[in-house]
Design a protein around this motif. Structure first.
Motif, PDB file in Angstrom:
ATOM      1  N   GLY A  55       0.792  -1.218   0.000  1.00  0.00           N
ATOM      2  CA  GLY A  55       0.000   0.000   0.000  1.00  0.00           C
ATOM      3  C   GLY A  55       0.823   1.265   0.000  1.00  0.00           C
ATOM      4  N   PHE A  56       0.097   2.347   0.182  1.00  0.00           N
ATOM      5  CA  PHE A  56       0.660   3.683   0.106  1.00  0.00           C
ATOM      6  C   PHE A  56       0.438   4.426   1.411  1.00  0.00           C
ATOM      7  N   TYR A  57       1.421   5.214   1.766  1.00  0.00           N
ATOM      8  CA  TYR A  57       1.283   6.218   2.805  1.00  0.00           C
ATOM      9  C   TYR A  57       1.572   7.562   2.135  1.00  0.00           C
ATOM     10  N   PHE A  58       0.721   8.555   2.398  1.00  0.00           N
ATOM     11  CA  PHE A  58       0.900   9.874   1.805  1.00  0.00           C
ATOM     12  C   PHE A  58       1.403  10.868   2.848  1.00  0.00           C
ATOM     13  N   VAL A  65       0.461   9.380   6.262  1.00  0.00           N
ATOM     14  CA  VAL A  65      -0.901   8.971   6.590  1.00  0.00           C
ATOM     15  C   VAL A  65      -1.289   7.840   5.642  1.00  0.00           C
ATOM     16  N   VAL A  66      -1.850   6.770   6.197  1.00  0.00           N
ATOM     17  CA  VAL A  66      -2.182   5.599   5.391  1.00  0.00           C
ATOM     18  C   VAL A  66      -3.126   5.985   4.243  1.00  0.00           C
ATOM     19  N   GLY A  67      -2.840   5.385   3.095  1.00  0.00           N
ATOM     20  CA  GLY A  67      -3.671   5.549   1.909  1.00  0.00           C
ATOM     21  C   GLY A  67      -4.199   4.197   1.491  1.00  0.00           C
ATOM     22  N   GLY A  71      -4.380  -5.818   2.456  1.00  0.00           N
ATOM     23  CA  GLY A  71      -3.842  -6.505   3.622  1.00  0.00           C
ATOM     24  C   GLY A  71      -4.647  -6.157   4.849  1.00  0.00           C
ATOM     25  N   LEU A  72      -4.115  -6.528   6.010  1.00  0.00           N
ATOM     26  CA  LEU A  72      -4.793  -6.247   7.272  1.00  0.00           C
ATOM     27  C   LEU A  72      -4.785  -4.750   7.565  1.00  0.00           C
ATOM     28  N   PRO A  73      -5.696  -4.281   8.441  1.00  0.00           N
ATOM     29  CA  PRO A  73      -5.685  -2.870   8.813  1.00  0.00           C
ATOM     30  C   PRO A  73      -4.285  -2.427   9.250  1.00  0.00           C
ATOM     31  N   ALA A  74      -3.974  -1.166   8.941  1.00  0.00           N
ATOM     32  CA  ALA A  74      -2.607  -0.666   9.099  1.00  0.00           C
ATOM     33  C   ALA A  74      -2.524   0.472  10.103  1.00  0.00           C
ATOM     34  N   CYS A  75      -1.306   0.776  10.490  1.00  0.00           N
ATOM     35  CA  CYS A  75      -1.040   1.975  11.278  1.00  0.00           C
ATOM     36  C   CYS A  75      -1.526   3.169  10.458  1.00  0.00           C
ATOM     37  N   ILE A 129       5.825  12.921  -1.942  1.00  0.00           N
ATOM     38  CA  ILE A 129       4.398  12.592  -2.032  1.00  0.00           C
ATOM     39  C   ILE A 129       4.035  11.594  -0.933  1.00  0.00           C
ATOM     40  N   GLY A 130       4.933  10.645  -0.689  1.00  0.00           N
ATOM     41  CA  GLY A 130       4.686   9.603   0.305  1.00  0.00           C
ATOM     42  C   GLY A 130       5.598   8.428   0.062  1.00  0.00           C
ATOM     43  N   VAL A 131       5.109   7.210   0.380  1.00  0.00           N
ATOM     44  CA  VAL A 131       5.896   5.991   0.171  1.00  0.00           C
ATOM     45  C   VAL A 131       4.991   4.876  -0.350  1.00  0.00           C
ATOM     46  N   PHE A 132       5.615   3.950  -1.046  1.00  0.00           N
ATOM     47  CA  PHE A 132       4.994   2.714  -1.521  1.00  0.00           C
ATOM     48  C   PHE A 132       5.608   1.611  -0.671  1.00  0.00           C
ATOM     49  N   ASP A 133       4.773   0.908   0.099  1.00  0.00           N
ATOM     50  CA  ASP A 133       5.236   0.005   1.148  1.00  0.00           C
ATOM     51  C   ASP A 133       4.781  -1.420   0.873  1.00  0.00           C
TER      52      ASP A 133
END
Length: 162
Positions: A55-58, A65-67, A71-75, A129-133
């Motif tokens: 997923g992505f965090y922006f 912040v989670v985008g 998968g399972l719920p995230a931080c 912009i954020g990260v791809f995790d």
């Protein structure tokens, strides 16, 4: 529009070339960052083996912040001085971690995760912009070839926003 993934075949570089083609096709003509992040997360999560979160965090100007994700719920929020995602964003360098439990300050959003690869999303003018995790339950899941392939996919995402 209907879209279905084609099973990846061949060597790892050949598989990433195929996945890159699918990513281009999926994002073609769409510029919305949320829609593209959602579709790209689903594509990668379903195409690659041994992943438990993609997923992505922006970056909101202060923290990540989670985008969209699979998968399972995230931080929800990650400070730039915490975890693998924070390190990737802060340093603006991909983090390929073989054992997340040995990473100082690791944030365990999913206790099943053992390795992680995080690609920073930085525009051509240097804006974060954020990260791809990507997380895996398999230790040392991500190779240099995975890193190169996923960095290329992250570039396709960034190009889609222009």
């Amino acid at each position: 529009m209907s879209f279905s993934t084609i099973p990846l075949a061949g060597t790892k570089p050949e598989q990433y070339a195929q996945l890159l083609q699918q990513a281009h096709a999926l994002l073609h003509g769409e510029r919305d960052r949320i829609a593209n992040a959602a579709n790209l997360s689903a594509l990668v999560y379903n195409a690659l083996p041994d992943l438990n979160w993609v997923g992505f965090y922006f970056f909101d100007g202060r923290e990540l912040v989670v985008g969209p994700f699979q998968g399972l719920p995230a931080c929800v929020r990650i400070p730039l001085d915490k975890g693998v995602c924070g390190a990737a964003a802060r340093l603006r360098q991909t983090q390929r971690i073989e054992d997340v439990h040995a990473f100082p300050g690791h944030i365990a959003c999913d206790s099943a995760s053992n390795s992680e690869l995080v690609v920073p999303l930085v525009t051509t003018n240097g804006e974060l912009i954020g990260v791809f995790d990507l997380d895996s339950p398999v230790a040392a899941r991500f190779s240099v070839e995975d890193q190169e392939g996923l960095e290329a996919i992250a570039r396709v995402y960034l190009e889609s926003l222009q």
